[in-house]
Write an enzyme that holds these catalytic residues in place. Structure first.
Site, short mmCIF file in Angstrom:
data_model
loop_
_atom_site.label_atom_id
_atom_site.label_comp_id
_atom_site.label_asym_id
_atom_site.label_seq_id
_atom_site.Cartn_x
_atom_site.Cartn_y
_atom_site.Cartn_z
N ASP A 3 0.82 -1.20 0.00
CA ASP A 3 0.00 0.00 0.00
C ASP A 3 0.87 1.26 0.00
O ASP A 3 1.78 1.39 0.81
CB ASP A 3 -0.86 -0.03 1.28
CG ASP A 3 -1.99 0.98 1.25
OD1 ASP A 3 -2.84 0.89 0.36
OD2 ASP A 3 -2.02 1.87 2.14
N GLU A 31 1.95 -0.20 -4.76
CA GLU A 31 0.93 0.72 -5.25
C GLU A 31 1.61 2.06 -5.46
O GLU A 31 1.91 2.77 -4.51
CB GLU A 31 -0.21 0.85 -4.23
CG GLU A 31 -1.38 1.63 -4.79
CD GLU A 31 -2.29 2.20 -3.70
OE1 GLU A 31 -3.44 2.53 -4.01
OE2 GLU A 31 -1.85 2.34 -2.54
O1 TEU Z 1 -4.84 3.97 -1.73
C1 TEU Z 1 -4.04 5.08 -1.95
C2 TEU Z 1 -4.52 6.19 -2.81
O2 TEU Z 1 -3.79 7.11 -2.98
C3 TEU Z 1 -5.81 6.33 -3.46
O3 TEU Z 1 -6.19 5.39 -4.37
C4 TEU Z 1 -6.89 6.69 -2.53
O4 TEU Z 1 -7.75 5.62 -2.36
C5 TEU Z 1 -7.69 7.84 -3.07
O5 TEU Z 1 -6.83 8.88 -3.33
C6 TEU Z 1 -8.70 8.28 -2.05
O6 TEU Z 1 -9.71 8.99 -2.67
C7 TEU Z 1 -4.44 3.03 -0.79
C8 TEU Z 1 -5.50 1.97 -0.62
O7 TEU Z 1 -5.66 1.28 -1.83
C9 TEU Z 1 -6.77 2.63 -0.16
O8 TEU Z 1 -7.84 1.75 -0.09
C10 TEU Z 1 -6.47 3.24 1.19
O9 TEU Z 1 -7.59 4.01 1.58
C11 TEU Z 1 -5.25 4.14 1.17
O10 TEU Z 1 -4.16 3.59 0.47
C12 TEU Z 1 -4.77 4.36 2.58
O11 TEU Z 1 -4.23 3.18 3.10
#
Ligand code: TEU
Ligand code: CA
Length: 566
Positions: free
Chosen positions: A215, A269
């Protein structure tokens, strides 16, 4: 060439090192929404265990499980309270062990989510850390004195529409959180924090998990002078926060200390990361990550404020050409069109009108499974599940939505209709509605009341119906996965876009050694003519009736996909 790596050449004709994690297809499970086994309305590990044959039959080899750890669920598990405990709502450690054994018994692998940019504020490290300035855990997080005016130390904002700093009464200092207040960022400068992370990774690897989806991993290193954000980043703050000064050092340390000791896969990610920066993260000679999720496809229809705007096919196509240009044979990438943070692909890139839904879902799945990069299928996309038609703010669960709405109200804006209209194009909750298993109550997801309302179209779109219909998206995806496995050109082949400017057709070739496959995707309702190069070819797979061929010209039906061997 078979899928088995034993006795196979290690390097492909075009120079890629063969690896199991390049050749496999991944299926993402959001545990909360997949299958409820005990009627409490919440998906759980036993629910997943009962569906492993369904996943295996699709032909996927790897499952990625979104966070299953103990959490107060401010952000549905992306806020971890205890890394070595299973979320009570999902089951027990014994349930996890049984699930892992069930995955392995079917010849599949399991990767889990590694969420270590931040923890929950209820993690013991943080409850200790906030206690006093001299607590041994103080430096596990980033604490700073207030600015001269008493405000936050700098102007950083969180991804969830708040300031990135919250003042904590106990010590009168601010702590940093790039996400919600309940998600304080770990201080990776502290070697003890890194050792804790290596240890928790080993805990799960020693159980036999096969790797991690990491993440927001590019956020772990911050400029320790904590300057204000330069104006040039105002419309793309994530690119400022990501790829900090010691990020590569920390990831390489992770590789040396942990990853190099196991045969596992890693996928980061890559929030806030350009393609040039991606190459540094995934170049195999640098010993960092195997692959990352780029944000380009997710940002295709968004402005800097996260508002939806329309897009044109050439923009989507150029993403794949850019990947091919930026990532050479030493690098690897991923392909995905839906995840737990996005709307549904068929509603977003396809055509979810009932007359076109199945056909366009097949086109999208063809694209997903014939591009270079490990494909990730998100739960329900193999059924062509669609967006949910939200009408009110109160129907959303997502903290991103709730915080954004509070921000709107604070700013004196209360136009709920336009706020919801944008979310109907962009919300993360579209992909989090319960998996649709049957036409029955709650789509067969639960015998109780689901934590998030299911899509009312479960009567038409569900797994039972798909399994009973030879023309379903499910069986088409299964056939595609098998075709991909039988043709390494679809995995490793060189990529060429034959009509980058065409507004309706996406036509490309994948070439490896003496095999060239042509993939012709019609992204419109119109019948579109296309001249096959060389004037001939053998259709290996067609999503609709085989195209009408007049001389060298193929007439491609609306929303159709064809894979042709030249
Ligand atoms: O997501 C990180 C992220 O930057 C985005 O996709 C985020 O969901 C979006 O900007 C919010 O509107 C990751 C995870 O995939 C996500 O589910 C989590 O909420 C986030 O990190 C925090 O851990
Ligand atoms: Ca349950």
């Amino acid at each position: 060439m078979t899928h088995d790596l034993v006795n196979q050449p290690e390097i492909t004709a075009n120079g890629f090192t063969r690896q199991w994690w390049k050749e496999a297809v991944v299926y993402q499970i959001y545990p909360r929404s997949f299958m409820d086994s005990n009627g409490d309305g919440m998906g759980d590990l036993n629910g997943i265990a009962g569906k492993l044959d369904y996943i295996k039959d699709l032909g996927v080899e790897i499952i990625w499980l979104s966070p299953h750890f103990d959490s107060p669920n401010a952000d549905n598990g992306y806020d971890i309270r205890d890394y070595e405990k299973v979320m009570a709502e999902f089951g027990t450690m014994a349930d996890f062990d049984a699930l892992l054994a069930g995955v392995k018994a079917r010849g599949m692998r399991l990767i889990i989510d590694l969420v270590v940019n931040h923890t929950s504020d209820e993690h013991r490290w943080f409850t200790e850390s906030r206690r006093s300035k001299d607590n041994p855990y103080r430096d596990y997080y980033t604490w700073r004195r207030p600015a001269a005016d008493g405000g936050p130390p700098n102007d950083w904002t969180s991804f969830f529409s708040q300031r990135a700093w919250t003042l904590d009464d106990a010590t009168g200092e601010y702590y940093l959180h790039l996400f919600a207040r309940k998600q304080p960022d770990l201080n990776w400068e502290n070697p003890k924090v890194r050792d804790e992370v290596w240890q928790l990774m080993r805990f799960w690897l020693d159980k036999g998990v096969d790797g991690f989806r990491m993440d927001v991993i590019p956020l772990i290193s911050k400029d320790q002078s904590f300057p204000n954000m330069p104006g040039s980043y105002l419309d793309k703050p994530s690119y400022y926060y990501a790829n900090g000064p010691r990020m590569h050092k920390y990831i390489q340390e992770m590789h040396t200390k942990v990853l190099s000791h196991y045969d596992v896969m890693t996928v980061g990610e890559a929030v806030g990361t350009t393609l040039e920066q991606t190459a540094l993260l995934v170049d195999e000679r640098r010993n960092e990550l195997n692959m990352v999720f780029q944000f380009d496809i997710v940002q295709l229809d968004r402005d800097s404020q996260g508002h939806w705007h329309s897009w044109k096919l050439p923009e989507l196509k150029s993403i794949f050409s850019q990947h091919a240009a930026a990532l050479d044979r030493h690098c690897w990438s991923t392909v995905f069109i839906t995840n737990h943070d996005t709307p549904r692909s068929v509603s977003r890139y396809g055509d979810d009108d009932p007359a076109w839904r199945v056909r366009s879902a097949k086109v999208l799945q063809t694209m997903l499974l014939t591009q270079r990069g490990t494909p990730f299928i998100y739960q329900g996309d193999e059924l062509g599940m669609t967006n949910f038609a939200f009408e009110r703010v109160s129907q959303f669960d997502d903290i991103a939505v709730r915080n954004a709405w509070e921000g709107q109200l604070r700013a004196g804006r209360n136009d709920e209709a336009s706020f919801v209209a944008n979310l109907n194009k962009t919300s993360r909750d579209h992909s989090r509605t319960p998996m649709q298993w049957t036409e029955g109550t709650a789509g067969g997801f639960t015998t109780g009341s689901p934590w998030l309302a299911g899509n009312p179209n479960a009567g038409q779109i569900n797994a039972a119906a798909a399994l009973a219909d030879p023309d379903s998206v499910y069986y088409y995806v299964r056939a595609l996965i098998a075709l991909r496995r039988a043709h390494p050109a679809l995995i490793y082949g060189d990529y060429a876009d034959l009509a980058p400017d065409d507004l309706r057709l996406f036509v490309y070739t994948r070439t490896l050694g003496d095999e060239t496959l042509l993939i012709a995707l019609n992204f419109s309702r119109d019948v579109v003519d296309f001249a096959v190069p060389g004037g001939k070819g053998e259709v290996l797979m067609a999503s609709a009736a085989t195209p009408v061929q007049v001389g060298q010209i193929l007439s491609l039906p609306g929303w159709s996909a064809h894979i042709i061997r030249l």
